[in-house]
Design a protein around this motif. Sequence first.
Motif, PDB file in Angstrom:
ATOM      1  N   LYS A 228       0.834  -1.203   0.000  1.00  0.00           N
ATOM      2  CA  LYS A 228       0.000   0.000   0.000  1.00  0.00           C
ATOM      3  C   LYS A 228       0.871   1.257   0.000  1.00  0.00           C
ATOM      4  CE  LYS A 228      -3.949   2.068   2.443  1.00  0.00           C
ATOM      5  NZ  LYS A 228      -3.404   3.408   2.710  1.00  0.00           N
ATOM      6  N   SER A 229       1.898   1.278   0.849  1.00  0.00           N
ATOM      7  CA  SER A 229       2.796   2.433   0.903  1.00  0.00           C
ATOM      8  C   SER A 229       3.585   2.581  -0.394  1.00  0.00           C
ATOM      9  CB  SER A 229       3.762   2.291   2.085  1.00  0.00           C
ATOM     10  OG  SER A 229       3.062   2.279   3.311  1.00  0.00           O
ATOM     11  N   LEU A 230       4.014   1.453  -0.956  1.00  0.00           N
ATOM     12  CA  LEU A 230       4.738   1.485  -2.228  1.00  0.00           C
ATOM     13  C   LEU A 230       3.887   2.129  -3.316  1.00  0.00           C
ATOM     14  CD1 LEU A 230       6.990   0.675  -4.216  1.00  0.00           C
ATOM     15  CD2 LEU A 230       5.941  -1.596  -4.338  1.00  0.00           C
ATOM     16  N   LEU A 231       2.621   1.738  -3.386  1.00  0.00           N
ATOM     17  CA  LEU A 231       1.726   2.298  -4.397  1.00  0.00           C
ATOM     18  C   LEU A 231       1.521   3.793  -4.185  1.00  0.00           C
ATOM     19  CD1 LEU A 231      -0.905  -0.574  -4.543  1.00  0.00           C
ATOM     20  CD2 LEU A 231       0.750   0.028  -6.316  1.00  0.00           C
ATOM     21  N   GLU A 232       1.456   4.212  -2.941  1.00  0.00           N
ATOM     22  CA  GLU A 232       1.280   5.634  -2.651  1.00  0.00           C
ATOM     23  C   GLU A 232       2.508   6.433  -3.090  1.00  0.00           C
ATOM     24  OE1 GLU A 232       0.393   5.491   1.490  1.00  0.00           O
ATOM     25  OE2 GLU A 232      -1.755   5.193   1.176  1.00  0.00           O
ATOM     26  N   VAL A 233       3.685   5.892  -2.845  1.00  0.00           N
ATOM     27  CA  VAL A 233       4.909   6.564  -3.289  1.00  0.00           C
ATOM     28  C   VAL A 233       4.954   6.614  -4.813  1.00  0.00           C
ATOM     29  CG1 VAL A 233       7.425   6.384  -3.391  1.00  0.00           C
ATOM     30  CG2 VAL A 233       6.244   6.037  -1.218  1.00  0.00           C
ATOM     31  N   MET A 234       4.567   5.523  -5.461  1.00  0.00           N
ATOM     32  CA  MET A 234       4.561   5.495  -6.924  1.00  0.00           C
ATOM     33  C   MET A 234       3.585   6.512  -7.492  1.00  0.00           C
ATOM     34  SD  MET A 234       4.782   1.396  -7.633  1.00  0.00           S
ATOM     35  CE  MET A 234       4.791   1.579  -9.430  1.00  0.00           C
ATOM     36  N   GLU A 235       2.412   6.617  -6.878  1.00  0.00           N
ATOM     37  CA  GLU A 235       1.422   7.581  -7.346  1.00  0.00           C
ATOM     38  C   GLU A 235       1.930   9.007  -7.175  1.00  0.00           C
ATOM     39  OE1 GLU A 235      -2.317   9.004  -8.809  1.00  0.00           O
ATOM     40  OE2 GLU A 235      -1.182   7.133  -8.974  1.00  0.00           O
TER      41      GLU A 235
END
Length: 415
Positions: free
Chosen positions: A65-72
């Motif tokens: 979830k955190s990875l996706l937020e950083v990617m976004e």
Amino acid sequence: MPRSTSSDNSPLIPDDDPMAASPLLILIDGHSLAFRSYFAFAKSRQGGLRTKTGIPTSVCFGFIKSLLEVMESENPNAIAIAFDTKETTFRQQADASYKANRSETPEDFLPDVKNLQQLLEGLRIPVITSPGYEADDILATLAHQATDQGYRVKVVSGDRDLFQLVSPDKGITVLYLSGAFAKGSATVGPTEYGVEEVEAKLGVLPSQVVDYKALCGDPSDNIPGVKGIGAKTAVKLLKEYQNLDNIYASLDSIKGAVKKKLEVGKLDAEHARYLAQLRFDTPIDIDLDQSQLQGFDPQVLKPLLEKLELKSFISQIDKLQQRFGGVVLEDIQTNAPNKTDSDTDSDTDSNTDTEEDDDISFFSVAETEEFQEQGSNTGSIQPQIIDTVDKLNQLVEQLKYYTDAGNPVAWDTET
């Protein structure tokens, strides 16, 4: 999730800076983010997140979830993740007390991390380790290799040791994870640290971080530094003399108790500097091209997600594919069985759900609800335009895995 910014909310690299056009590599301190994910959910739910069969998933869910937020937020071109190993490091060989003050790792943390690494491999994100070295050393080595090859680099970590990597000349900044970010705050993202932010946080420049730790130590790593020299004195000395070598070359101009402490603690300072200095020659076996986002094979990733009951990721797997740079091929299952009442009950069992109620932040609430209503087995049509050689190569690679006659694939070619 808001875009990471400096402390005054301005981008550290202006849009008109030539460096802004360079490809962006995100490097992630795997254990730092994994521990934050684990403890965020372990504290909010008794025993943390688990599947119905008892598999721990706090790390897997929180990390992805955190990875996706950083990617976004950052829209990177490439990602690589470094992890520590269980082998003794060169620092521990030099000093058995190094990090000896750390609490014992929770027993359900390591299997959770192992499953996470399998998920990351399923997403085709390089997971890098180097026995005898720490993840920080891997990140330091990769950051310098990448900038030499024309990348901008942002390092994701909650570890201040990595502040020493910050360099405007090389285009390296740190996305520092705050406590609020680890708890899944919808309004607080990682703070991007450049030179000014590091100086505001510690009182010294990034190039002085190692000598700062050599003087006043680092309790989190059990590095004592010079006995009797605290953070304020260390900052004052470095502002006046710039670095540790200059301080000791200028002892005659330093008076009183501080001079005595420095004289007595010289070997301690040199030893602490050795422990605090990150390595740029860590032996790693990776071509940076492997870190390019290239999509993933759903038939590899889906079983992993299903095993861990990460339903929100499964139901939005096409969006994940697009986010990770892949081409979406619709898996239209016209003969797929409808969900039974018992299936629905199982999916909504509040006592064993492995996920927090928060949606994956880069999906809107409406989209998430729509996917949940449809169920993870229902396809939706999202046409993809193949207009570049890279996209064509991705399509060919994806088609290799679609060999089931019961799940046909159709496409249209312009003539």
